[in-house]
Design a protein around this motif. Structure first.
Motif, PDB file in Angstrom:
ATOM      1  N   ALA A 432     -87.598  29.320   3.525  1.00  0.00           N
ATOM      2  CA  ALA A 432     -86.702  28.767   4.543  1.00  0.00           C
ATOM      3  C   ALA A 432     -87.439  28.400   5.817  1.00  0.00           C
ATOM      4  O   ALA A 432     -86.962  27.571   6.605  1.00  0.00           O
ATOM      5  N   ILE A 433     -88.575  29.015   6.061  1.00  0.00           N
ATOM      6  CA  ILE A 433     -89.451  28.646   7.175  1.00  0.00           C
ATOM      7  C   ILE A 433     -90.789  28.243   6.572  1.00  0.00           C
ATOM      8  O   ILE A 433     -91.424  29.024   5.862  1.00  0.00           O
ATOM      9  N   ARG A 434     -91.210  27.027   6.864  1.00  0.00           N
ATOM     10  CA  ARG A 434     -92.443  26.516   6.254  1.00  0.00           C
ATOM     11  C   ARG A 434     -93.679  27.079   6.941  1.00  0.00           C
ATOM     12  O   ARG A 434     -93.717  27.288   8.140  1.00  0.00           O
ATOM     13  N   LYS A 435     -94.714  27.271   6.133  1.00  0.00           N
ATOM     14  CA  LYS A 435     -96.048  27.525   6.652  1.00  0.00           C
ATOM     15  C   LYS A 435     -96.701  26.185   7.020  1.00  0.00           C
ATOM     16  O   LYS A 435     -96.153  25.122   6.700  1.00  0.00           O
ATOM     17  N   PRO A 436     -97.854  26.218   7.688  1.00  0.00           N
ATOM     18  CA  PRO A 436     -98.553  24.949   7.949  1.00  0.00           C
ATOM     19  C   PRO A 436     -98.940  24.274   6.633  1.00  0.00           C
ATOM     20  O   PRO A 436     -99.189  24.934   5.621  1.00  0.00           O
ATOM     21  N   LYS A 437     -99.016  22.967   6.665  1.00  0.00           N
ATOM     22  CA  LYS A 437     -99.511  22.228   5.499  1.00  0.00           C
ATOM     23  C   LYS A 437    -100.982  22.560   5.264  1.00  0.00           C
ATOM     24  O   LYS A 437    -101.411  22.761   4.122  1.00  0.00           O
ATOM     25  N   PHE A 438    -101.761  22.589   6.349  1.00  0.00           N
ATOM     26  CA  PHE A 438    -103.180  22.925   6.270  1.00  0.00           C
ATOM     27  C   PHE A 438    -103.501  24.020   7.298  1.00  0.00           C
ATOM     28  O   PHE A 438    -103.036  23.964   8.448  1.00  0.00           O
ATOM     29  N   TYR A 439    -104.298  24.990   6.888  1.00  0.00           N
ATOM     30  CA  TYR A 439    -104.843  25.997   7.804  1.00  0.00           C
ATOM     31  C   TYR A 439    -106.270  26.242   7.349  1.00  0.00           C
ATOM     32  O   TYR A 439    -106.506  26.754   6.248  1.00  0.00           O
ATOM     33  N   VAL A 440    -107.247  25.843   8.184  1.00  0.00           N
ATOM     34  CA  VAL A 440    -108.654  25.866   7.778  1.00  0.00           C
ATOM     35  C   VAL A 440    -109.466  26.627   8.821  1.00  0.00           C
ATOM     36  O   VAL A 440    -109.439  26.304  10.009  1.00  0.00           O
ATOM     37  N   GLN A 441    -110.196  27.654   8.357  1.00  0.00           N
ATOM     38  CA  GLN A 441    -111.038  28.443   9.241  1.00  0.00           C
ATOM     39  C   GLN A 441    -112.515  28.131   9.004  1.00  0.00           C
ATOM     40  O   GLN A 441    -112.959  27.991   7.855  1.00  0.00           O
ATOM     41  N   GLY A 442    -113.259  28.034  10.109  1.00  0.00           N
ATOM     42  CA  GLY A 442    -114.699  27.852  10.039  1.00  0.00           C
ATOM     43  C   GLY A 442    -115.392  28.803  10.983  1.00  0.00           C
ATOM     44  O   GLY A 442    -114.747  29.541  11.739  1.00  0.00           O
ATOM     45  N   THR A 443    -116.707  28.786  10.963  1.00  0.00           N
ATOM     46  CA  THR A 443    -117.482  29.711  11.789  1.00  0.00           C
ATOM     47  C   THR A 443    -117.463  29.328  13.262  1.00  0.00           C
ATOM     48  O   THR A 443    -117.932  30.106  14.111  1.00  0.00           O
ATOM     49  N   LYS A 444    -116.923  28.153  13.596  1.00  0.00           N
ATOM     50  CA  LYS A 444    -116.872  27.729  14.996  1.00  0.00           C
ATOM     51  C   LYS A 444    -115.453  27.409  15.470  1.00  0.00           C
ATOM     52  O   LYS A 444    -115.275  26.941  16.598  1.00  0.00           O
ATOM     53  N   GLY A 445    -114.450  27.607  14.613  1.00  0.00           N
ATOM     54  CA  GLY A 445    -113.096  27.300  15.040  1.00  0.00           C
ATOM     55  C   GLY A 445    -112.127  27.214  13.886  1.00  0.00           C
ATOM     56  O   GLY A 445    -112.447  27.560  12.738  1.00  0.00           O
ATOM     57  N   THR A 446    -110.927  26.735  14.191  1.00  0.00           N
ATOM     58  CA  THR A 446    -109.837  26.662  13.210  1.00  0.00           C
ATOM     59  C   THR A 446    -109.094  25.345  13.376  1.00  0.00           C
ATOM     60  O   THR A 446    -108.952  24.837  14.492  1.00  0.00           O
ATOM     61  N   ILE A 447    -108.598  24.812  12.259  1.00  0.00           N
ATOM     62  CA  ILE A 447    -107.786  23.589  12.249  1.00  0.00           C
ATOM     63  C   ILE A 447    -106.477  23.903  11.543  1.00  0.00           C
ATOM     64  O   ILE A 447    -106.471  24.523  10.477  1.00  0.00           O
ATOM     65  N   GLN A 448    -105.367  23.461  12.126  1.00  0.00           N
ATOM     66  CA  GLN A 448    -104.100  23.577  11.414  1.00  0.00           C
ATOM     67  C   GLN A 448    -103.277  22.310  11.618  1.00  0.00           C
ATOM     68  O   GLN A 448    -103.400  21.610  12.629  1.00  0.00           O
ATOM     69  N   GLY A 449    -102.446  22.011  10.619  1.00  0.00           N
ATOM     70  CA  GLY A 449    -101.555  20.855  10.674  1.00  0.00           C
ATOM     71  C   GLY A 449    -100.191  21.220  10.142  1.00  0.00           C
ATOM     72  O   GLY A 449    -100.078  21.741   9.018  1.00  0.00           O
ATOM     73  N   TRP A 450     -99.156  20.986  10.949  1.00  0.00           N
ATOM     74  CA  TRP A 450     -97.788  21.363  10.576  1.00  0.00           C
ATOM     75  C   TRP A 450     -97.030  20.146  10.054  1.00  0.00           C
ATOM     76  O   TRP A 450     -97.213  19.013  10.531  1.00  0.00           O
ATOM     77  N   TYR A 451     -96.179  20.390   9.076  1.00  0.00           N
ATOM     78  CA  TYR A 451     -95.325  19.323   8.548  1.00  0.00           C
ATOM     79  C   TYR A 451     -94.437  18.735   9.648  1.00  0.00           C
ATOM     80  O   TYR A 451     -94.047  19.442  10.591  1.00  0.00           O
ATOM     81  N   ARG A 452     -94.110  17.467   9.509  1.00  0.00           N
ATOM     82  CA  ARG A 452     -93.170  16.811  10.427  1.00  0.00           C
ATOM     83  C   ARG A 452     -92.171  15.986   9.595  1.00  0.00           C
ATOM     84  O   ARG A 452     -92.348  14.794   9.374  1.00  0.00           O
ATOM     85  N   PRO A 453     -91.119  16.629   9.095  1.00  0.00           N
ATOM     86  CA  PRO A 453     -90.124  15.945   8.261  1.00  0.00           C
ATOM     87  C   PRO A 453     -89.518  14.748   8.999  1.00  0.00           C
ATOM     88  O   PRO A 453     -89.290  14.787  10.209  1.00  0.00           O
ATOM     89  N   LEU A 454     -89.269  13.694   8.243  1.00  0.00           N
ATOM     90  CA  LEU A 454     -88.709  12.469   8.807  1.00  0.00           C
ATOM     91  C   LEU A 454     -87.248  12.299   8.408  1.00  0.00           C
ATOM     92  O   LEU A 454     -86.836  12.674   7.303  1.00  0.00           O
ATOM     93  N   ALA A 455     -86.470  11.728   9.314  1.00  0.00           N
ATOM     94  CA  ALA A 455     -85.067  11.395   9.035  1.00  0.00           C
ATOM     95  C   ALA A 455     -84.762  10.050   9.680  1.00  0.00           C
ATOM     96  O   ALA A 455     -85.249   9.743  10.776  1.00  0.00           O
ATOM     97  N   ASN A 456     -83.976   9.253   8.996  1.00  0.00           N
ATOM     98  CA  ASN A 456     -83.548   7.971   9.522  1.00  0.00           C
ATOM     99  C   ASN A 456     -82.081   8.096   9.935  1.00  0.00           C
ATOM    100  O   ASN A 456     -81.179   8.068   9.102  1.00  0.00           O
ATOM    101  N   ASP A 457     -81.853   8.271  11.238  1.00  0.00           N
ATOM    102  CA  ASP A 457     -80.491   8.451  11.753  1.00  0.00           C
ATOM    103  C   ASP A 457     -79.877   7.105  12.121  1.00  0.00           C
ATOM    104  O   ASP A 457     -80.479   6.322  12.861  1.00  0.00           O
ATOM    105  N   VAL A 458     -78.678   6.825  11.586  1.00  0.00           N
ATOM    106  CA  VAL A 458     -78.001   5.563  11.861  1.00  0.00           C
ATOM    107  C   VAL A 458     -76.507   5.824  12.114  1.00  0.00           C
ATOM    108  O   VAL A 458     -75.939   6.811  11.641  1.00  0.00           O
ATOM    109  N   VAL A 459     -75.917   4.910  12.871  1.00  0.00           N
ATOM    110  CA  VAL A 459     -74.468   4.897  13.067  1.00  0.00           C
ATOM    111  C   VAL A 459     -73.993   3.507  12.675  1.00  0.00           C
ATOM    112  O   VAL A 459     -74.415   2.504  13.271  1.00  0.00           O
ATOM    113  N   ASP A 460     -73.136   3.417  11.664  1.00  0.00           N
ATOM    114  CA  ASP A 460     -72.641   2.094  11.266  1.00  0.00           C
ATOM    115  C   ASP A 460     -71.157   2.191  10.887  1.00  0.00           C
ATOM    116  O   ASP A 460     -70.630   3.256  10.564  1.00  0.00           O
TER     117      ASP A 460
END
Length: 549
Positions: A432-460
């Motif tokens: 129900a709560i997502r983890k990051p898409k990517f979580y990468v550890q290195g000897t000099k730092g860390t990289i992470q990337g979180w999902y960003r779900p898309l929605a197309n909102d319209v009123v018609d």
């Protein structure tokens, strides 16, 4: 101008006296796939070795006696690519040889190189360096230009066997794939102008907007490929395909498709359980074969398909389309550049808390099991990042919520590598709560990337508000990079996804068939993925957890 052989058959020499190693690295990426590429500091070292193309990295480095040798070699069969380099063209004898009145220095900046390839399609690619506008003589051909002040200025000209390039390239810049492709198309263009098209047939059209429609659209947008046929047992889908692509042939069975003489390439887009059998039939019929992911369900099947392709002298590749994702490519570049040092842990995740689809994707007898779906991509990413396969697997799966489908609700694949590095992939329909898409550890730092779900909102009218929601994994992610600085301090910044061109897989396949460009996805690179997925499913079904592979 006489024609060069295919790049895979071409011997290339790089003339560079000052920055030989940088020049070698840069031009080897530009002309990747060449049969041979060496660096020389004297043109005399090229004269007896029958080089097809000699790149003069900087025309200012040519000695007077080398000009005479260049003229002699160019009058025979050797082609030259002369980079104007660090200064302007001022030597009269060199200008005469190149077919130029001289050059006009513009500036050191980013430019857009423009041209038309052999298929009359526009080329436009960014390049960084000092631009010298070339003033061509009347007996030369302008092959590419750079727009300055809304006027096209000659940047690449050709005369006889000599090409002249007006940008002093910054050798420290990373070579973009588009630039490499542009040079190959411009310098080796005569090899491709009269080839093709290759007829493409898709086995398994699927619903509207599915893989059949995607591959058909991609083929018709790619030079040297032509969408000619589909095989689909569902009559309604065959009718839809005919409406969307009126000129194609439609068949009920894959056997009919494979037997069609107009089909040179068969794309297998059927459920995974059928991939091995259909690919085997097509390879035995001497068709080039593209298999949708997963390539198949067993590593023994991978080996057999590779051998069938070799015996029948045809191409076999896998549509690992997520290797061309913008976020994966950005992360790969960050890792390879050493941004966070040596990477030792990679974690990826896909999922949410929602009812699994009720199609074959959720039935392990047809799909192979939960891991074969998104695992085909995520495990592939991990192996590409590390460049090797793990030595041990630990697998845990759960079947606790969704009992109308046979795939696991959640599966976790933990991987240990021989050098102590580790990785983990989780696919879940109960998160129900997502983890990051990517979580990468290195000897000099860390990289992470979180999902960003898309929605197309319209009123018609007359429905009012509606929201069309897309799968959460479709949008590429941004990355947060955090590096260790000094004295327990860190610095962070964001990195956007890499810009990508559509249908890169299909373009590469066509270029491989036409001009022997290295195949982006060779089947041996997917073997390790299938080995892990097969072991994962075996452990999941047996309730065991650990295996050495």
């Amino acid at each position: 101008m006489s024609s060069l052989p295919k790049i895979t058959e071409s011997k290339i020499a790089i003339h560079a006296k000052k920055e030989g190693e940088k020049a070698r690295k840069y031009w080897s990426e530009i002309f990747c796939g060449s049969a041979c590429l060496v660096v020389v500091d004297s043109l005399g070292k090229c004269s007896g070795d029958n080089f097809d193309l000699v790149v003069i990295n900087d025309s200012q480095e040519l000695a007077p006696e080398e000009l005479l040798l260049l003229e002699k070699m160019a009058s025979d069969t050797t082609h030259f690519l002369v980079v104007v380099g660090s200064g302007d063209l001022e030597t009269p004898s060199l200008c005469d040889l190149l077919g130029a009145e001289g050059t006009i220095p513009i500036a050191h900046a980013e430019w857009y190189l423009k041209s038309i390839n052999a298929q009359n399609q526009p080329i436009e690619v960014a390049i960084y360096g000092k631009f010298h506008e070339i003033m061509p003589k009347t007996d030369t051909t302008t092959l590419a230009s750079i727009s300055v002040g809304y006027r096209d200025r000659p940047a690449l000209i050709g005369r006889g066997n000599i090409f002249t390039f007006g940008v002093d390239i910054d050798l420290d810049q990373k070579v973009q794939r588009q630039l490499s492709r542009a040079f190959k198309e411009l310098i080796f263009k005569d090899n491709t102008s009269n080839v093709g098209p290759f007829g493409v047939g898709v086995a398994g059209y699927g619903p509207y907007g599915g893989m059949g429609h995607y591959h058909g659209s991609a083929c018709n947008a790619t030079p040297h490929l032509k969408f000619v046929a589909i095989a689909e047992p569902n009559q309604q889908r065959r009718n839809s395909a005919k409406e969307q692509f009126p000129k194609i042939q439609t068949y009920e069975s894959a056997k009919e498709l494979i037997e069609d003489d107009e089909v040179d390439i068969v794309i297998i887009a059927t459920p995974p359980i059928t991939h091995f059998e259909l690919a085997s039939q097509a390879l035995k019929a001497k068709k080039h074969v593209v298999v949708e992911k997963p390539m198949c369900l067993k590593v023994s099947e991978v080996d057999e398909l590779i051998e069938l392709a070799r015996l029948n002298n045809v191409v076999l590749t896998i549509h690992q389309n997520r290797r061309f994702d913008a976020d994966y490519l950005a992360l790969k570049e960050l890792i390879e550049s050493g941004t966070i040092g040596e990477v030792f842990n990679i974690e990826t995740f896909v999922g949410s808390f929602e009812h699994p689809c009720r199609a074959w994707h959720s039935d392990q007898e047809i799909s192979g099991g939960a891991a074969y779906d998104w695992g085909s991509h995520h495990i592939d990413w991990i192996l590409q990042f590390y460049g090797t396969t793990p030595s041990h697997l630990f697998v845990n799966s759960h079947k606790r919520v969704w009992h109308d489908v046979t795939n696991a609700d959640q599966i976790t694949i933990s991987m240990a590598f021989q050098d102590g590095k580790e990785a983990k992939f989780i696919q879940s329909d109960v998160a129900a709560i997502r983890k990051p898409k990517f979580y990468v550890q290195g000897t000099k730092g860390t990289i992470q990337g979180w999902y960003r779900p898309l929605a197309n909102d319209v009123v018609d009218f007359p429905f009012g508000y509606r929201s069309e929601r897309f799968h959460h994994a479709e949008a590429p992610v941004d990355f947060e990079v955090v590096q260790y600085a000094i004295d327990n301090q860190t610095r962070s910044y964001r990195v956007s996804p890499t810009e990508v061109e559509p249908f890169e897989f299909h373009r590469n396949l066509a270029a491989h068939l036409v001009n022997s460009e290295p195949l982006a996805i060779v089947p041996s690179s997917v073997r390790g993925v299938i080995e892990i997925l097969e072991a994962t499913q075996r452990l999941s079904n047996s309730k065991e957890h650990y295996v050495q592979i």
